[in-house]
Design an enzyme around this catalytic site. Structure first.
Site, short mmCIF file in Angstrom:
data_model
loop_
_atom_site.label_atom_id
_atom_site.label_comp_id
_atom_site.label_asym_id
_atom_site.label_seq_id
_atom_site.Cartn_x
_atom_site.Cartn_y
_atom_site.Cartn_z
N GLN A 95 11.03 35.71 -40.55
CA GLN A 95 12.09 36.34 -40.16
C GLN A 95 11.61 37.92 -40.41
O GLN A 95 10.44 38.11 -40.56
CB GLN A 95 13.08 36.15 -41.43
CG GLN A 95 13.67 34.93 -41.36
CD GLN A 95 14.70 34.65 -42.67
OE1 GLN A 95 15.85 35.36 -42.47
NE2 GLN A 95 14.48 34.00 -43.84
N ASN A 114 8.71 32.61 -45.33
CA ASN A 114 8.88 32.01 -46.62
C ASN A 114 8.40 30.43 -46.27
O ASN A 114 8.95 29.94 -45.34
CB ASN A 114 10.26 32.02 -46.89
CG ASN A 114 10.85 33.05 -47.35
OD1 ASN A 114 10.17 34.16 -48.03
ND2 ASN A 114 12.26 33.46 -47.17
N HIS A 158 11.46 23.96 -40.14
CA HIS A 158 10.86 24.37 -38.82
C HIS A 158 9.87 25.52 -39.31
O HIS A 158 10.13 26.32 -39.95
CB HIS A 158 11.86 24.74 -38.05
CG HIS A 158 11.30 24.95 -36.79
ND1 HIS A 158 11.69 24.11 -35.57
CD2 HIS A 158 10.71 26.06 -36.05
CE1 HIS A 158 11.48 24.62 -34.49
NE2 HIS A 158 10.64 25.79 -34.71
N HIS A 217 8.68 28.78 -39.24
CA HIS A 217 9.40 30.21 -38.67
C HIS A 217 9.21 31.05 -39.89
O HIS A 217 8.93 31.03 -40.99
CB HIS A 217 10.92 29.86 -38.39
CG HIS A 217 11.82 29.77 -39.53
ND1 HIS A 217 11.61 28.64 -40.48
CD2 HIS A 217 12.72 30.73 -40.27
CE1 HIS A 217 12.41 28.73 -41.49
NE2 HIS A 217 13.08 29.85 -41.34
#
Length: 401
Positions: free
Chosen positions: A199, A184, A195, A197
């Site tokens: 998932q 996202n 940050h 990243h």
């Protein structure tokens, strides 16, 4: 050729943490331990079935405790410091760890866990099951800002290797039915951390989107993905084509920005891709993402979703596919899912897919000139796992060169 190195360890509360070191890493092999006082882990959530659709909803109240857009000096995904006792105790290239507030897990076994796919497809009133499974966070970089598109090719290749490895490992967990890596990006999407990243969700059921895909396969036949790829590659909707991958705007795109990426040969998930396919994807995907960002003068919010075949079923028919979608329909306008889309699931597209593809091709070309991706600095030979107990005696690779 050099290998990407996997270094598994544990956080103070028992959650799994895995470091993935770039093939050309400059990091020493040792990693500091997590010295935080162990905190209790939240109870595993409970799924409730919607009898109107048969779908399952995980009620995960612990997610309410998530950190919301903290300042950079309190970034929970940055390497820990004396003033920021973050989730990751040391410097890293790529790090993967179990989510502190998961939607699924940490339990993998429970007396009310799903009893198989047949149990999950039955419909009743007030049915519940334990939300067994796993949710993980994938940190693309120690930087406090950015996204996948801002990575170097070497780092992108490491993330892809981590996705493939975690797909393999999570698929082997008891009760896991489907593994879903995603990113996202942007506050318009609802991210809670700046940050860079993503998932990974390991679901205890086959997701509604994949269930609908299976119905289409039953209606059309097992060559659905091969036929889609052949038709799209011959169309004006192609955005970028490589030796192993093609990116295109789909024929019936729902979103103002929507790009699908398919591998040219059939693979069920990222774990089945070859080293050559992963190498090309590292630069190919970066070019796509930088093109998406080049459409406007500010970063584009998006969801990048790796659709993978379920564990154990229909893997010869369901092909790995990236679907990148953005609600951005202009420099300062977003598409909101209002009555027709949200209430009835009846989509109305705002931009003709052919027009969107032309704009994206031009943006990718412009990004190639203004923000070129470059090439992988070293050939990647695969993944090597290092026992953390042996890390202290492992020579520093930089010192040996």
């Amino acid at each position: 050729m050099a290998a990407i190195t996997k270094r598994p360890t544990r956080l103070s509360d028992g959650r799994e943490l895995i470091y993935y070191d770039d093939a050309d890493t400059a990091l020493a092999p040792e990693r500091k331990p997590d010295l935080r006082e162990p905190a209790p882990r939240p109870a595993t959530a409970t799924m409730r079935q919607d009898p109107l659709t048969g779908e399952w909803v995980s009620i995960a109240a612990a997610r309410q405790n998530r950190v919301m857009l903290p300042p950079a000096e309190l970034d929970p995904l940055a390497p820990a410091s004396p003033t920021n006792p973050s989730e990751i105790p040391d410097l890293y290239d790529v790090a993967v760890f179990e989510n502190k507030s998961p939607s699924f897990g940490p339990l993998l076994h429970d007396e009310n866990a799903p009893e198989g796919l047949q149990d999950l497809t039955e419909v009743g009133i007030a049915r519940t099951r334990t939300s067994v499974g796993r949710c993980e966070v994938v940190c693309f970089s120690p930087a406090t800002t950015g996204a996948f598109g801002s990575l170097t090719p070497s780092r992108a290749r490491t993330v892809i290797e981590a996705w493939a490895d975690r797909t393999t490992q999570l698929s082997a967990l008891p009760g896991v039915r489907q593994v879903f890596p995603f990113e996202n990006r942007g506050e318009a999407i609802g991210v809670t951390l700046h940050h860079p990243h993503g998932q990974i969700y390991a679901y205890p059921y086959i997701t509604p989107r994949t269930t609908a895909l299976i119905r289409s396969l039953d209606a059309y036949g097992p060559t659905l993905f091969a036929d889609i790829l052949e038709r799209e590659r011959a169309s004006e909707r192609v955005v970028l084509a490589g030796e192993h991958w093609t990116a295109y705007v789909p024929f019936a795109a729902r979103w103002p920005i929507e790009i699908h990426v398919l591998p040219h040969r059939h693979v069920a998930d990222l774990s089945e891709t070859t080293a050559a396919e992963r190498d090309e994807l590292a630069t190919f995907y970066l070019r796509v993402l930088r093109g998406v960002d080049a459409l406007y003068d500010s970063p584009t919010p998006y969801i990048a979703a790796w659709h993978q075949a379920p564990v154990g079923i229909r893997r010869d028919e369901i092909r790995l596919m990236l679907q990148l979608t953005s609600p951005r329909r202009g420099a300062d306008r977003l598409k909101f899912l209002a009555g027709s889309e949200s209430a009835m699931g009846a989509w109305i597209g705002d931009i003709p897919p052919e027009q969107a593809a032309a704009a994206l091709r031009e943006a990718v070309g412009r990004a190639d000139q203004e923000n070129p991706v470059g090439e992988l600095p070293v050939a990647v030979s695969g993944l090597v796992t290092v026992d953390p107990a042996a890390a202290a005696s492992t020579p520093d690779r930089e010192a040996d060169r």
